[in-house]
Scaffold this motif. Sequence first.
Motif, PDB file in Angstrom:
ATOM      1  N   ARG A   1      32.384  45.547  76.508  1.00  0.00           N
ATOM      2  CA  ARG A   1      32.552  44.121  76.209  1.00  0.00           C
ATOM      3  C   ARG A   1      31.975  43.261  77.317  1.00  0.00           C
ATOM      4  N   ILE A   2      31.403  42.123  76.917  1.00  0.00           N
ATOM      5  CA  ILE A   2      30.870  41.148  77.875  1.00  0.00           C
ATOM      6  C   ILE A   2      31.296  39.759  77.404  1.00  0.00           C
ATOM      7  N   ARG A   3      31.677  38.939  78.364  1.00  0.00           N
ATOM      8  CA  ARG A   3      31.862  37.507  78.044  1.00  0.00           C
ATOM      9  C   ARG A   3      30.634  36.793  78.586  1.00  0.00           C
ATOM     10  N   TYR A   4      30.037  35.957  77.747  1.00  0.00           N
ATOM     11  CA  TYR A   4      28.725  35.410  78.094  1.00  0.00           C
ATOM     12  C   TYR A   4      28.720  33.913  77.773  1.00  0.00           C
ATOM     13  N   TRP A   5      28.317  33.108  78.759  1.00  0.00           N
ATOM     14  CA  TRP A   5      28.285  31.657  78.555  1.00  0.00           C
ATOM     15  C   TRP A   5      26.835  31.196  78.435  1.00  0.00           C
ATOM     16  N   ILE A   6      26.538  30.481  77.370  1.00  0.00           N
ATOM     17  CA  ILE A   6      25.163  29.998  77.147  1.00  0.00           C
ATOM     18  C   ILE A   6      25.170  28.464  77.104  1.00  0.00           C
ATOM     19  N   SER A   7      24.305  27.874  77.902  1.00  0.00           N
ATOM     20  CA  SER A   7      24.209  26.407  77.965  1.00  0.00           C
ATOM     21  C   SER A   7      23.804  25.839  76.600  1.00  0.00           C
ATOM     22  N   LYS A   8      24.540  24.832  76.165  1.00  0.00           N
ATOM     23  CA  LYS A   8      24.241  24.243  74.858  1.00  0.00           C
ATOM     24  C   LYS A   8      22.889  23.542  74.872  1.00  0.00           C
TER      25      LYS A   8
ATOM     26  N   VAL B   1      24.116  31.265  81.431  1.00  0.00           N
ATOM     27  CA  VAL B   1      24.392  30.760  82.774  1.00  0.00           C
ATOM     28  C   VAL B   1      25.441  31.600  83.508  1.00  0.00           C
ATOM     29  N   LYS B   2      26.197  32.358  82.762  1.00  0.00           N
ATOM     30  CA  LYS B   2      27.262  33.125  83.403  1.00  0.00           C
ATOM     31  C   LYS B   2      27.660  34.296  82.493  1.00  0.00           C
TER      32      LYS B   2
ATOM     33  N   GLU C   1      20.270  31.389  87.376  1.00  0.00           N
ATOM     34  CA  GLU C   1      19.577  30.101  87.535  1.00  0.00           C
ATOM     35  C   GLU C   1      18.158  30.250  87.005  1.00  0.00           C
ATOM     36  N   TYR C   2      17.607  29.138  86.545  1.00  0.00           N
ATOM     37  CA  TYR C   2      16.299  29.206  85.865  1.00  0.00           C
ATOM     38  C   TYR C   2      15.334  28.204  86.480  1.00  0.00           C
ATOM     39  N   GLY C   3      14.893  28.420  87.696  1.00  0.00           N
ATOM     40  CA  GLY C   3      13.966  27.503  88.363  1.00  0.00           C
ATOM     41  C   GLY C   3      12.509  27.850  88.152  1.00  0.00           C
ATOM     42  N   ASN C   4      12.228  28.965  87.472  1.00  0.00           N
ATOM     43  CA  ASN C   4      10.840  29.370  87.243  1.00  0.00           C
ATOM     44  C   ASN C   4      10.370  28.915  85.857  1.00  0.00           C
ATOM     45  N   ARG C   5       9.018  28.822  85.759  1.00  0.00           N
ATOM     46  CA  ARG C   5       8.415  28.521  84.442  1.00  0.00           C
ATOM     47  C   ARG C   5       7.321  29.553  84.191  1.00  0.00           C
ATOM     48  N   VAL C   6       7.200  29.962  82.930  1.00  0.00           N
ATOM     49  CA  VAL C   6       6.124  30.899  82.584  1.00  0.00           C
ATOM     50  C   VAL C   6       5.342  30.293  81.430  1.00  0.00           C
ATOM     51  N   ARG C   7       3.989  30.305  81.612  1.00  0.00           N
ATOM     52  CA  ARG C   7       3.150  29.798  80.524  1.00  0.00           C
ATOM     53  C   ARG C   7       2.706  30.988  79.676  1.00  0.00           C
ATOM     54  N   LEU C   8       3.036  30.938  78.410  1.00  0.00           N
ATOM     55  CA  LEU C   8       2.706  32.048  77.530  1.00  0.00           C
ATOM     56  C   LEU C   8       1.257  31.923  77.065  1.00  0.00           C
ATOM     57  N   ALA C   9       0.782  32.968  76.428  1.00  0.00           N
ATOM     58  CA  ALA C   9      -0.611  33.020  75.995  1.00  0.00           C
ATOM     59  C   ALA C   9      -0.951  31.838  75.083  1.00  0.00           C
ATOM     60  N   GLY C  10      -0.049  31.485  74.266  1.00  0.00           N
ATOM     61  CA  GLY C  10      -0.304  30.395  73.330  1.00  0.00           C
ATOM     62  C   GLY C  10      -0.249  29.017  73.985  1.00  0.00           C
ATOM     63  N   GLY C  11       0.018  28.971  75.257  1.00  0.00           N
ATOM     64  CA  GLY C  11       0.089  27.704  75.956  1.00  0.00           C
ATOM     65  C   GLY C  11       1.498  27.185  76.116  1.00  0.00           C
TER      66      GLY C  11
END
Lengths: 235, 451, 243
Positions: C157-164, C170-171, C188-198
Amino acid sequence: MAMSQALIRLEDVHRIYRLGETEVPALRGITLELHAGEFTALVGPSGSGKSTLLNLAGCIDEPDRGRVLVEGVDAATLADDARSRLRNRKIGFIFQSFNLVPVLDVYENVELPLLVHSHLSKVERRERVHRAIDDVGLHDYARHPPDKLSGGQRQRVAIARALVTQPILVLADEPTANLDSETARRIVDLMVELNQKRNVTFLFSTHDEKLMARVGRHVRIRDGRLDGAASGAAA
Amino acid sequence: MTGGWKLALRNLSRNRRRNLVTGAAIALGYAGLVLLGGYANGNEGLIRLSSVYLQHSGHLAVYARGGLGKAQTKPAAYTLDAAAQEEILAALRADPRVEFCGRYLLGTGIAGNGCKTFPFRGLGIELDVERRILSHPQLEPLRDVARPRAGRPLPDAAGEESPVALSVGLGGARLGKAAVTGREAAVAPGALECEAPDVKARIAADPWVQLAVQTHEGSFGAMDARLVSLFQAGTVDGDQAGLVAGLDLFQRLYDTDRVTYVAAYLHDHRDTAAVARDLSQKLAAAGLEVSIYPYDDPKANPYYVGTMETIGAVVTFIGLLLANVVALSVLNAMTLAVLERTREIGTLRSLGFTRRQLLGVFLREAATLAGLSIAAGLVLALAVSAGVRAAKVRFQPPGVGGTIPLVIAPSAGMWVGAAALLLVLALGATWVAVRRRVRERVAKLIVEVAA
Amino acid sequence: MNAVLLVGSLLLAGAAAAPDAGTLLRDSDRARGGLERGVTWTVAVVATDEGSVSKSSWLIRARGNDGLAEALGPPRRKGEVILFNNRSIWWVKPGLRRPISISARQRLQGEAANGDISSTNYARDYEGTIAGEEDVNGEPSWRLDLKARSKDVTYDRIRYWISKKRRLGVKAEFLTVGGDVFKAATFEYGNRVRLAGGEEIDFVSRMIIRDAMGAGNVTVLEFQAPRAETHAASVFNVNNVVR
């Protein structure tokens, strides 16, 4: 004959046997004295209380009422060990069925009472035993086991055993009942002889009329009571 | 009184068959007690040897304080560093009661065959110490158990590359290693093919296993190890996951120079408590915080202690049964004797025997019977134990991978103790049987005829 | 520090936005790892265990359900490789004759569990239900209750919090069979990735894993330089990894 202090005195003794719920009175107030050198026959039918009286006189039973005095001492006041010592030192027993110890030979059976309470040396003890055996005429049978002896011989062993401690009184309960008449006569002869020669005091029970003729004093008992205190001088 | 013993002895000849039966019960009871005790004693010796030498507990083991419980989870904090090891070894070597010492590193991890991995519970041992243990004369009775089930003893592979011994459960059943002498056979890794017959055959033939652990510092450590033998550990846990390797290999694997404990092997196991006490003082004076566990400490050696407790319980139970049989036999015999001799008891009482003297006659009789029977039982027990020794009986206890001798070695205390016990029981039973009778009215005893 | 750990980031899957639990999990998984065509990044791991600190760094390549972590440092760990094939993990060390497989149960032990946590693919391995709404650091979030789909995952089991707002995890709290919290993680999500489609997506930059049962053991994973890259399937074949 001047009466010394009684060896044994029974004072108004009562003895009641309890068989379940019922009480059977065996002795109902008996008073009796025995003096040194007396040869007394206790006479009465079966169930009259002869054995009970002997048991009380021998301190192997206790009265429900009354006292038993041995040389003036009330037996009831003695502790069991002291009473055992008293029996050993002062009283000899002869039983109807001899009551020898089967695993011991004649000598050893006679020696038995000397093994307890006695301060005799080994030599003295041996002399006493041999003398007692000689007195009853069993000199040649000292190393025989009881089961190799005749009934009369066995009773002689019992008599020797009763005499070996030199008691003041020998009690004999129907000593001839299990013997043929001839043997019985000889046993009585022996007792009379011991009484006369060694001045041993005897009280013995019997219902054999022929034997009674040989005895100086008769005490008759019936239904637990003395039948008139018949008395006679010691033989 | 005089002549009491003679009378007692003569009385024994009365009912010979009954006395023979009673005597036989006492003799057999005595032999049984002694042999049972001797069996427990012999087993204690074997179990102690197994625990001390084969399971490497030593007669005493020195752990860092708290190390017994925590060395597995926090090895960096609860194991002995090199300086502590030196200090302990020096103290032990200075003690003439210590024969030799060994250092041991315990560790867990996983062992793989290229396809699958399984957890192991391992012990790093000094191979020269192990060689000494395996050739120790005291271990002669356990030679068969100490022998690997397959392959060579680990010390024989000293100097070779990364030798390791695995329990049959781990190496054989789980990792599928059939041979310990095979040449390396390339196995294509990949979980999917593991069950293919050719892959299994290659795994079986391949002596190499991979060991992976969390090092003392917390990272992953791994190395190849070459299987040189399969052994039977004797415990379920040990057989499923047992692994033994050289200490140097284990220290490389866990990336440490520390050990979990130092074990001392003594000339005489009876010195254990004294040596432990002296060592404790010495090490405390040196400022070393350690815990010392003798081989019979339940925390350090649950196997030894638990087995001895089990054997003790079984022996006690059977011993009680035997003692009861003897007591009841004597009680029965004496009750009958008293019953048969009721009139005689009365006669003797009338002749002047006191209660105590009469009781003494019966007690002497019982003591004589018990004494003679115990002597017979002693001869019997000696004969049986000599016979067992001469026959060199061996058996395989459950879970043990070899046969051990059936050793019956009663101690002096057992010979004497069992005799004393039975004598007391015989006298006690006699007392119970006779006591009431001799207290009855003498007149009643005389007229009573035995039923 | 354990290698496995870092690999962490290889989390996968992702798809459109819908307010059901499955969609939420897929969306949040995407920002922590595997994308269909492949992604590459490095991760620095700092683990603190009762005061002692260990550091390591790894190059991660991920594609779909597969991931490959190669040790960059410290020097003595160079060349170590951890391979994630679906749910199985292979560990390869230079000089070791065979790779070592690590099973789910074995992952629970020690620091290996951390790698496991960072690499968990929630959408694939767990059945999620939205159990409530809570704020996490002031950010309104859904609290999801996750139950394992199969037995060969580490946690039941996992308890998982997702930002609305961000649709990112996030936790998380990882529970033992007994229901106690075994470990807890924040993301934390300070990175950005540009996908192939832009398209440009948020990407995890830091993961902090705390040992709930131990005495304050903390592992911090810093994710750097994520970039979309195409990786061939053969990169993730264990037979090719073993040299």
